[in-house]
Enzyme design. Sequence first.
Site, mmCIF file in Angstrom:
data_model
loop_
_atom_site.group_PDB
_atom_site.id
_atom_site.type_symbol
_atom_site.label_atom_id
_atom_site.label_comp_id
_atom_site.label_asym_id
_atom_site.label_seq_id
_atom_site.Cartn_x
_atom_site.Cartn_y
_atom_site.Cartn_z
ATOM 1 N N GLY A 163 0.822 -1.212 0.000
ATOM 2 C CA GLY A 163 0.000 0.000 0.000
ATOM 3 C C GLY A 163 0.836 1.233 0.000
ATOM 4 N N SER A 164 0.396 2.449 0.203
ATOM 5 C CA SER A 164 -0.379 3.143 -0.749
ATOM 6 C C SER A 164 -0.172 4.655 -0.690
ATOM 7 C CB SER A 164 -1.843 2.824 -0.595
ATOM 8 O OG SER A 164 -2.074 1.609 -1.272
ATOM 9 N N ARG A 165 -0.486 5.367 0.388
ATOM 10 C CA ARG A 165 -0.274 6.812 0.407
ATOM 11 C C ARG A 165 0.069 7.263 1.823
ATOM 12 N NH1 ARG A 165 -5.296 10.293 -0.822
ATOM 13 N NH2 ARG A 165 -4.969 11.477 1.083
#
Length: 198
Positions: A163-165
Amino acid sequence: MSRWFAPGTWWYALPLLLVAGPLMLLAPSVGAGTALAGLAVLYFHRDPDRESPDAGYVSPADGTVSVIREEGDRLRVGVFMNLHHVHVNRAPAPGEIRETTHEPGAHRPAFSKESDRNERLHVDFPDYRVTLIAGAFARRIHPYVEGSESVDRGERIGHISFGSRVDVLFPPSVTHADLRVERGESVRAGETVLATEP
């Protein structure tokens, strides 16, 4: 501290690598695919050392700046991590962590607007916040820190498996004039300065 992989990596990679051997004998193509999947997990969870600058707020993640927006009197900068990026996250600036808070949620693509409702972990410092956001394939956020711990600029604070941000919500004193990155720019965790300190 120098290490090759993020903590817990072998829980993901080792079963694939162990199964790959017997599968090679029974179904060579399946065995080869399983071995490649195990190696991909190791690559995904790699954890290289970084050297941080002496000042400024550094990027908490490798990736692309996908969010720059105002929230009230504060600025938020978000960094989207693609599959080929290092997914170990780092403290933007030195300080004592006030608390960490986990919020359950959805698993939408981290580059979409719907990701604002995704599962996340907030790492709160006295004057700014770092938020690790799970994405479509991320099912586990791994924090390395807790409240009352002190960290240095660029120190590891966690990672998101698949993941991701990661977002930084800056203190009100940081303005657009202090930003040193633009949307779409590539950044490196612990090294690229996102904003200078006013």
